[in-house]
Scaffold this active site. Sequence first.
Site, PDB file in Angstrom:
ATOM      1  N   CYS A   1      80.117  21.588  -3.242  1.00 18.35           N
ATOM      2  CA  CYS A   1      79.632  22.317  -2.151  1.00 18.35           C
ATOM      3  C   CYS A   1      80.145  21.500  -0.797  1.00 18.35           C
ATOM      4  O   CYS A   1      80.869  20.709  -1.108  1.00 18.35           O
ATOM      5  CB  CYS A   1      78.216  22.342  -1.761  1.00 18.35           C
ATOM      6  SG  CYS A   1      77.000  20.970  -1.799  1.00 18.35           S
TER       7      CYS A   1
ATOM      8  N   CYS B   1      82.046  26.487  -0.608  1.00 18.44           N
ATOM      9  CA  CYS B   1      83.139  25.856   0.013  1.00 18.44           C
ATOM     10  C   CYS B   1      84.315  26.828   0.061  1.00 18.44           C
ATOM     11  O   CYS B   1      85.331  26.336   0.508  1.00 18.44           O
ATOM     12  CB  CYS B   1      83.640  24.560  -0.880  1.00 18.44           C
ATOM     13  SG  CYS B   1      84.339  25.079  -2.492  1.00 18.44           S
TER      14      CYS B   1
ATOM     15  N   CYS C   1      88.546  24.649  -2.407  1.00 17.15           N
ATOM     16  CA  CYS C   1      88.534  24.206  -3.779  1.00 17.15           C
ATOM     17  C   CYS C   1      89.941  24.774  -4.552  1.00 17.15           C
ATOM     18  O   CYS C   1      89.949  25.647  -4.398  1.00 17.15           O
ATOM     19  CB  CYS C   1      87.179  24.673  -4.511  1.00 17.15           C
ATOM     20  SG  CYS C   1      87.220  23.885  -6.097  1.00 17.15           S
TER      21      CYS C   1
END
Length: 137
Positions: free
Chosen positions: A11, A85, A89
Site C-alpha cells: 500500500c 498503490c 507496483c
Amino acid sequence: MPDKPSVLFVCVHNAGRSQMAAAWLSHLAGDRVEVRSAGSAPGNEVNPAAVEAMREVGIDISAETPKILTVAAVEESDVCVTMGCGDTCPVFPGKRYLDWRLADPAGRGVAAVRPIRDEIRVLVEGLIAEIAPEPAA
C-alpha cells in the site's frame, strides 16, 4: 507455486492496510507462507489506529516499521497484493497480482479501522485457502 509461497502486501505508506494484512497472514498461516509488506511512499510509522485495532484481536504490530517497495521484493514474491498503490507496483511475468480495494485507514480512529481490519482478515483467509491450505490430517 513453491512449497512455501511468498506474499507481498503493498500500500502507499505501508502503515495501515499492508501492515494489517501481513500480520493477519503471519498469524493465520504461521510458517506455511513467507510474508512481506512494503509501500511506494512509506510513512514514518505504522498507523497507531491500525496498531490498536490489531492489538484488540491479539496481534501486536507495534514494532513494525514502514518499508520501501523494491523491485527485489516483488521479484522474490509469488503473490503481490496491492491496496491502493495503483500502477506504482512493478509488474513481472509469472507473478500473481491481486488488487484489494480497501478503504485507507490513514487519519481515521480505531472505530473506523476495525471494519477495514475485519475485511482484510476475510481476504487473507481466502488467500490462505488458495495458496497454503492446512495440510490434510
